[in-house]
Scaffold this motif. Structure first.
Motif, PDB file in Angstrom:
ATOM      1  N   GLY A   1      21.999   4.648  37.919  1.00  0.00           N
ATOM      2  CA  GLY A   1      22.893   4.063  38.767  1.00  0.00           C
ATOM      3  C   GLY A   1      22.482   4.649  40.261  1.00  0.00           C
ATOM      4  N   ASN A   2      23.379   3.982  41.220  1.00  0.00           N
ATOM      5  CA  ASN A   2      23.235   4.353  42.786  1.00  0.00           C
ATOM      6  C   ASN A   2      23.622   5.699  43.115  1.00  0.00           C
ATOM      7  OD1 ASN A   2      22.015   1.799  43.055  1.00  0.00           O
ATOM      8  ND2 ASN A   2      24.017   0.710  43.870  1.00  0.00           N
ATOM      9  N   PRO A   3      23.037   6.619  43.692  1.00  0.00           N
ATOM     10  CA  PRO A   3      23.307   7.559  43.976  1.00  0.00           C
ATOM     11  C   PRO A   3      24.574   7.711  45.268  1.00  0.00           C
ATOM     12  CG  PRO A   3      21.122   7.308  44.912  1.00  0.00           C
ATOM     13  CD  PRO A   3      21.502   6.125  44.169  1.00  0.00           C
ATOM     14  N   SER A   4      25.043   8.742  45.627  1.00  0.00           N
ATOM     15  CA  SER A   4      26.194   8.727  46.517  1.00  0.00           C
ATOM     16  C   SER A   4      25.654   8.401  47.783  1.00  0.00           C
ATOM     17  CB  SER A   4      27.090  10.067  46.400  1.00  0.00           C
ATOM     18  OG  SER A   4      26.170  11.210  46.611  1.00  0.00           O
ATOM     19  N   TYR A   5      24.392   9.069  48.141  1.00  0.00           N
ATOM     20  CA  TYR A   5      24.056   8.786  49.398  1.00  0.00           C
ATOM     21  C   TYR A   5      23.490   7.382  49.716  1.00  0.00           C
ATOM     22  CZ  TYR A   5      19.430   9.111  47.086  1.00  0.00           C
ATOM     23  OH  TYR A   5      18.301   9.094  46.129  1.00  0.00           O
TER      24      TYR A   5
ATOM     25  N   THR B   1      27.391   4.030  42.105  1.00  0.00           N
ATOM     26  CA  THR B   1      27.708   3.480  40.868  1.00  0.00           C
ATOM     27  C   THR B   1      27.320   4.229  39.704  1.00  0.00           C
ATOM     28  OG1 THR B   1      25.596   2.285  40.726  1.00  0.00           O
ATOM     29  CG2 THR B   1      27.321   1.133  41.747  1.00  0.00           C
ATOM     30  N   ALA B   2      27.942   4.080  38.348  1.00  0.00           N
ATOM     31  CA  ALA B   2      27.666   4.738  37.482  1.00  0.00           C
ATOM     32  C   ALA B   2      26.303   4.439  36.629  1.00  0.00           C
ATOM     33  CB  ALA B   2      28.510   4.391  36.445  1.00  0.00           C
ATOM     34  N   GLY B   3      25.984   5.614  36.127  1.00  0.00           N
ATOM     35  CA  GLY B   3      24.636   5.207  35.313  1.00  0.00           C
ATOM     36  C   GLY B   3      25.062   4.521  33.942  1.00  0.00           C
TER      37      GLY B   3
ATOM     38  N   THR C   1      31.096   7.464  36.783  1.00  0.00           N
ATOM     39  CA  THR C   1      30.471   6.990  38.070  1.00  0.00           C
ATOM     40  C   THR C   1      29.719   7.969  38.734  1.00  0.00           C
ATOM     41  OG1 THR C   1      32.559   5.669  38.677  1.00  0.00           O
ATOM     42  CG2 THR C   1      31.141   6.260  40.568  1.00  0.00           C
ATOM     43  N   THR C   2      30.224   9.442  38.635  1.00  0.00           N
ATOM     44  CA  THR C   2      29.247  10.459  39.398  1.00  0.00           C
ATOM     45  C   THR C   2      28.160  11.092  38.255  1.00  0.00           C
ATOM     46  OG1 THR C   2      31.025  12.167  38.566  1.00  0.00           O
ATOM     47  CG2 THR C   2      31.229  11.120  40.627  1.00  0.00           C
ATOM     48  N   GLN C   3      27.990  10.227  37.286  1.00  0.00           N
ATOM     49  CA  GLN C   3      26.917  10.744  36.447  1.00  0.00           C
ATOM     50  C   GLN C   3      25.653   9.860  36.368  1.00  0.00           C
ATOM     51  OE1 GLN C   3      29.214  10.442  32.490  1.00  0.00           O
ATOM     52  NE2 GLN C   3      29.284  12.617  32.353  1.00  0.00           N
ATOM     53  N   HIS C   4      24.433  10.551  36.385  1.00  0.00           N
ATOM     54  CA  HIS C   4      23.267   9.860  36.860  1.00  0.00           C
ATOM     55  C   HIS C   4      22.127  10.385  35.982  1.00  0.00           C
ATOM     56  CE1 HIS C   4      25.311   8.193  40.325  1.00  0.00           C
ATOM     57  NE2 HIS C   4      25.719   9.294  40.853  1.00  0.00           N
ATOM     58  N   PRO C   5      22.134  10.018  34.720  1.00  0.00           N
ATOM     59  CA  PRO C   5      20.843  10.360  33.849  1.00  0.00           C
ATOM     60  C   PRO C   5      19.712   9.893  34.098  1.00  0.00           C
ATOM     61  CG  PRO C   5      22.250   8.358  32.998  1.00  0.00           C
ATOM     62  CD  PRO C   5      22.984   8.646  34.410  1.00  0.00           C
ATOM     63  N   ASN C   6      18.760  10.590  33.507  1.00  0.00           N
ATOM     64  CA  ASN C   6      17.295  10.158  33.648  1.00  0.00           C
ATOM     65  C   ASN C   6      16.576  10.830  32.654  1.00  0.00           C
ATOM     66  OD1 ASN C   6      15.966  12.800  34.549  1.00  0.00           O
ATOM     67  ND2 ASN C   6      17.636  12.738  35.819  1.00  0.00           N
ATOM     68  N   SER C   7      15.402  10.103  32.612  1.00  0.00           N
ATOM     69  CA  SER C   7      14.192  10.511  31.557  1.00  0.00           C
ATOM     70  C   SER C   7      14.633  10.451  30.215  1.00  0.00           C
ATOM     71  CB  SER C   7      13.897  12.266  31.834  1.00  0.00           C
ATOM     72  OG  SER C   7      12.728  12.389  31.227  1.00  0.00           O
TER      73      SER C   7
END
Length: 351
Positions: free
Chosen positions: A227-231, A236-238, A258-264
């Protein structure tokens, strides 16, 4: 006098024996002759300064060796060691800031060759068959129009073709003679997966914003999107996107807050695992409900799962030595941890 000396050396010997026996569980630090049957960790190294390295840990945890390429070849890899891929007996080490791919025998790490032309901010390598490999390139990361995939002829280690693609190509997976490329977006954000067949882009698949990792399970490709980060302006949500590989279509999209940005993203049997907000989460592919179950605490840089274990790197402060942490997924408990080089960014199984 002789008796006193004899007693002294006997006492010293006992102390030495005790000291050695207390370290029986400590891995041996030396460079073995071969690096098969073990875990290889690519360490990015300091950004724009110094060289990245590779760490080796044997499968039985008895041997740890640091900076194995330099030790075997008497020279540094360069800046930054972004990633590594295997094809046949060779390891293809992508050194992004140095604009090259260093090729070494994957078992001895003796230098084989290098590629220094046809690359521009290379990111990841994947082998397609015995004679072909693909490399994702950002080009100028501030220019969204010059990104491409290099096609490598592995018989002579040259770039035989280039394939223009959408901006920000990153990680790749192979399935049924096709290469799936996640377009994370370089210094920006993108939302595509390219499908490459031969030397052309066969199609593109729209997924969530900032696809950062992918795994294949059966006939499905799972794409984890941060998802797009706040900066970025508009956060946008992951999301987790499921693609049916028989049709090349998105079959399901699961959305985070919306504020959750998962990875890996990684996979162990039918369980998907990934990072989110200082915790590793687990989701079973048979019944996906996000965010799933939090199983391990930690801010990890990258994850890889294999045979009931989770391998997770910790980059610490991104300036000092990192670590590889190994967890038993049946108990979610730490099994062992090892020191690595600076910014351990990739985990590879060399079996």
């Amino acid at each position: 006098m002789k008796t006193m000396k004899k007693l002294f050396f006997m006492a010293f010997g006992v102390l030495l024996l005790n000291a050695c026996s207390s370290d029986d569980d400590t891995p041996i630090e030396y460079i073995p002759e071969a690096f098969e049957n073990g875990i290889l960790i690519t360490n990015e190294g300091p950004f724009n300064n110094g060289s990245g390295t590779i760490t080796y840990v044997s499968n039985d945890f008895a041997t740890v060796a640091q900076n194995i390429y330099r030790t075997k070849n008497g020279k540094e890899l360069g800046n930054i060691v972004q990633s590594m891929g295997f094809q046949n007996d060779n390891a293809y080490i992508v050194v992004s800031n140095s604009q090259k791919i260093t090729i070494a025998n994957r078992y001895t790490f003796q230098s084989v060759d290098s590629i220094t032309t046809g690359l521009n901010n290379p990111r990841y390598f994947i082998g397609a068959d015995g004679n072909k490999g693909y490399v994702s390139n950002w080009g100028d990361p501030n220019d969204n129009s010059d990104d491409y995939i290099s096609v490598m002829d592995l018989r002579n280690n040259t770039i035989s073709a280039t394939i223009p693609v959408a901006f920000g190509p990153e990680k790749m997976v192979a399935y049924n003679n096709r290469i799936y490329v996640a377009h994370q977006g370089a210094y920006g954000q993108n939302n595509l997966v390219s499908v490459i067949f031969g030397n052309t882009v066969e199609s593109t698949i729209t997924v969530g914003d900032v696809p950062n990792s992918m795994v294949i399970s059966g006939n499905d490709l799972y794409v984890l999107c941060g998802g797009n980060p706040s900066y970025a302006g508009t956060e946008t949500a992951g999301s987790l996107v499921k693609i049916d590989l028989s049709t090349g279509q998105v079959s399901q999209t699961y959305t985070f807050e919306t504020t959750q940005h998962p990875n890996s993203l990684t996979i162990d049997a039918t369980n998907l695992l990934y990072n989110l907000d200082g915790k590793v989460y687990k989701v079973n592919t048979a019944s996906i409900s996000l965010p799933g179950t939090g199983i391990i605490d930690g801010f990890f840089y990258t994850l890889q799962a294999k045979n009931g274990r989770l391998y997770a790197t910790d980059a610490k402060d991104f300036a000092s030595k990192g670590s590889l942490n190994i967890y038993d997924l049946s108990t979610n408990q730490l099994v062992q941890d090892f020191q690595t080089g600076i910014i351990p960014g990739g985990i590879y199984f060399n079996d």
